[in-house]
Enzyme design. Structure first.
Site, PDB file in Angstrom:
ATOM      1  N   ASP A   2      27.818 -23.083  83.089  1.00 46.55           N
ATOM      2  CA  ASP A   2      26.530 -22.887  83.638  1.00 46.55           C
ATOM      3  C   ASP A   2      25.564 -24.224  83.673  1.00 46.55           C
ATOM      4  O   ASP A   2      25.745 -24.766  82.580  1.00 46.55           O
ATOM      5  CB  ASP A   2      25.618 -21.652  82.930  1.00 46.55           C
ATOM      6  CG  ASP A   2      24.568 -21.209  83.896  1.00 46.55           C
ATOM      7  OD1 ASP A   2      25.107 -20.716  84.946  1.00 46.55           O
ATOM      8  OD2 ASP A   2      23.544 -21.010  83.508  1.00 46.55           O
TER       9      ASP A   2
ATOM     10  N   GLY B  98      25.787 -29.618  95.865  1.00 44.94           N
ATOM     11  CA  GLY B  98      24.731 -29.191  95.138  1.00 44.94           C
ATOM     12  C   GLY B  98      23.513 -30.135  95.358  1.00 44.94           C
ATOM     13  O   GLY B  98      23.335 -30.607  96.514  1.00 44.94           O
ATOM     14  N   TYR B  99      22.779 -30.412  94.614  1.00 50.56           N
ATOM     15  CA  TYR B  99      21.559 -31.487  94.461  1.00 50.56           C
ATOM     16  C   TYR B  99      22.049 -32.848  94.391  1.00 50.56           C
ATOM     17  O   TYR B  99      21.174 -33.965  94.394  1.00 50.56           O
ATOM     18  CB  TYR B  99      20.707 -30.839  93.233  1.00 50.56           C
ATOM     19  CG  TYR B  99      20.162 -29.522  93.399  1.00 50.56           C
ATOM     20  CD1 TYR B  99      19.019 -29.320  94.289  1.00 50.56           C
ATOM     21  CD2 TYR B  99      20.760 -28.508  92.992  1.00 50.56           C
ATOM     22  CE1 TYR B  99      18.531 -28.028  94.438  1.00 50.56           C
ATOM     23  CE2 TYR B  99      20.327 -27.246  92.972  1.00 50.56           C
ATOM     24  CZ  TYR B  99      19.154 -27.213  93.606  1.00 50.56           C
ATOM     25  OH  TYR B  99      18.748 -25.809  93.752  1.00 50.56           O
ATOM     26  N   ASP B 100      23.340 -33.194  94.502  1.00 54.97           N
ATOM     27  CA  ASP B 100      23.719 -34.518  94.222  1.00 54.97           C
ATOM     28  C   ASP B 100      23.071 -35.524  95.193  1.00 54.97           C
ATOM     29  O   ASP B 100      22.889 -36.684  94.869  1.00 54.97           O
ATOM     30  CB  ASP B 100      25.386 -34.673  94.347  1.00 54.97           C
ATOM     31  CG  ASP B 100      25.942 -33.869  93.002  1.00 54.97           C
ATOM     32  OD1 ASP B 100      25.423 -33.817  91.990  1.00 54.97           O
ATOM     33  OD2 ASP B 100      27.199 -34.012  93.149  1.00 54.97           O
TER      34      ASP B 100
ATOM     35  N   LYS C  70      33.231 -27.351  91.444  1.00 53.35           N
ATOM     36  CA  LYS C  70      33.396 -27.272  90.044  1.00 53.35           C
ATOM     37  C   LYS C  70      34.867 -27.169  89.551  1.00 53.35           C
ATOM     38  O   LYS C  70      35.227 -28.012  88.711  1.00 53.35           O
ATOM     39  CB  LYS C  70      32.478 -25.951  89.325  1.00 53.35           C
ATOM     40  CG  LYS C  70      31.157 -26.179  89.484  1.00 53.35           C
ATOM     41  CD  LYS C  70      30.550 -24.810  88.872  1.00 53.35           C
ATOM     42  CE  LYS C  70      28.942 -25.160  88.511  1.00 53.35           C
ATOM     43  NZ  LYS C  70      28.525 -23.694  87.900  1.00 53.35           N
TER      44      LYS C  70
ATOM     45  N   HIS D 131      26.780 -34.973  83.510  1.00 53.48           N
ATOM     46  CA  HIS D 131      26.561 -33.972  82.545  1.00 53.48           C
ATOM     47  C   HIS D 131      27.776 -33.103  82.214  1.00 53.48           C
ATOM     48  O   HIS D 131      28.212 -32.745  81.412  1.00 53.48           O
ATOM     49  CB  HIS D 131      25.407 -32.891  83.309  1.00 53.48           C
ATOM     50  CG  HIS D 131      25.375 -32.404  84.621  1.00 53.48           C
ATOM     51  ND1 HIS D 131      26.046 -33.060  85.619  1.00 53.48           N
ATOM     52  CD2 HIS D 131      25.519 -31.021  85.115  1.00 53.48           C
ATOM     53  CE1 HIS D 131      26.110 -32.232  86.679  1.00 53.48           C
ATOM     54  NE2 HIS D 131      25.869 -30.981  86.323  1.00 53.48           N
ATOM     55  N   ARG D 132      28.568 -32.790  83.765  1.00 54.38           N
ATOM     56  CA  ARG D 132      29.480 -31.914  83.326  1.00 54.38           C
ATOM     57  C   ARG D 132      30.899 -32.842  82.580  1.00 54.38           C
ATOM     58  O   ARG D 132      31.619 -32.184  82.045  1.00 54.38           O
ATOM     59  CB  ARG D 132      30.011 -31.287  84.592  1.00 54.38           C
ATOM     60  CG  ARG D 132      31.176 -30.268  84.758  1.00 54.38           C
ATOM     61  CD  ARG D 132      31.468 -29.716  85.907  1.00 54.38           C
ATOM     62  NE  ARG D 132      30.433 -28.766  86.357  1.00 54.38           N
ATOM     63  CZ  ARG D 132      29.435 -29.267  87.343  1.00 54.38           C
ATOM     64  NH1 ARG D 132      29.533 -30.004  87.848  1.00 54.38           N
ATOM     65  NH2 ARG D 132      28.377 -28.265  87.475  1.00 54.38           N
TER      66      ARG D 132
END
Length: 196
Positions: free
Chosen positions: A70, A156-158, A14, A183-184
């Site tokens: 988040d 993550g789920y990438d 992140k 999304h980010r």
């Protein structure tokens, strides 16, 4: 001179993504570990509530402005799970691999091929810990789940989030391309416009 802002996260993925996207915003983003800020319990029921909890905590302990994110993945066939529990889907202290495996297992058990999914991201910017008017931005990224992880990028789920417009998983995208469409990335562009 750039403004110092604490990122209310210890997630290096992140930090890297957010720093890259905000590179033109004259902000020096510092991880919360710089200020010995500990993780705070995410007791909220929504992405917004959890982002605010994290931002207020980091700002209070660091004494400077804070950005908190988040985010998570929602899978329609799983009634929106893992959602706000994405980072701890397989339990507290779970690794990305543990969470990904559990999600794949649940998708396989559902019997639905390529279930619709989306990444959600909410970003909060607080000027100080008691900021009553936080800046909030959100982003959504639509796709579907594949059960064979593919790709080396992201986190993550990438590796199981398939992006139909690009015919690949998020983990196969070049990071610059991902930052434009994720999304980010969407939420950060909105937030940067509000901050500037």
């Amino acid at each position: 001179m750039s403004k110092q802002v604490v990122l209310a996260s210890n997630n290096s993925g992140k930090l890297k993504e957010i720093t890259h996207i905000l590179s033109g915003a004259n902000i020096e983003l510092l991880p919360q570990s710089t200020f010995n800020v500990t993780e705070v319990e995410e007791t909220g029921k929504t992405f917004v509530e959890n982002a605010l909890i994290k931002a207020r905590h980091a700002s209070a302990l660091s004494g400077i402005a804070a950005i908190a994110d988040d985010s998570g993945i929602e899978v329609d066939v799983l009634n929106g799970a893992p959602g706000i529990y994405s980072a701890r889907y397989a339990g507290e202290g779970a690794t990305d691999e543990d969470n990904l495996k559990l999600l794949v297992d649940k998708v396989l058990a559902s019997g639905v091929h390529k279930p619709v999914a989306r990444y959600q991201c909410v970003l909060v910017y607080l000027r100080h810990a008691d900021d009553a008017m936080p800046l909030i931005a959100e982003g959504t990224w639509e796709g579907y789940i594949v059960t064979e992880p593919v790709g080396e990028n992201g986190f993550g789920y990438d590796p199981i989030f398939y992006v139909p417009d690009h015919h690949c998983t998020s983990a196969q995208l070049d990071p610059k391309e991902k930052n434009k469409i994720s999304h980010r990335g969407i939420a950060l562009k909105k937030l940067a416009n509000k901050i500037l």
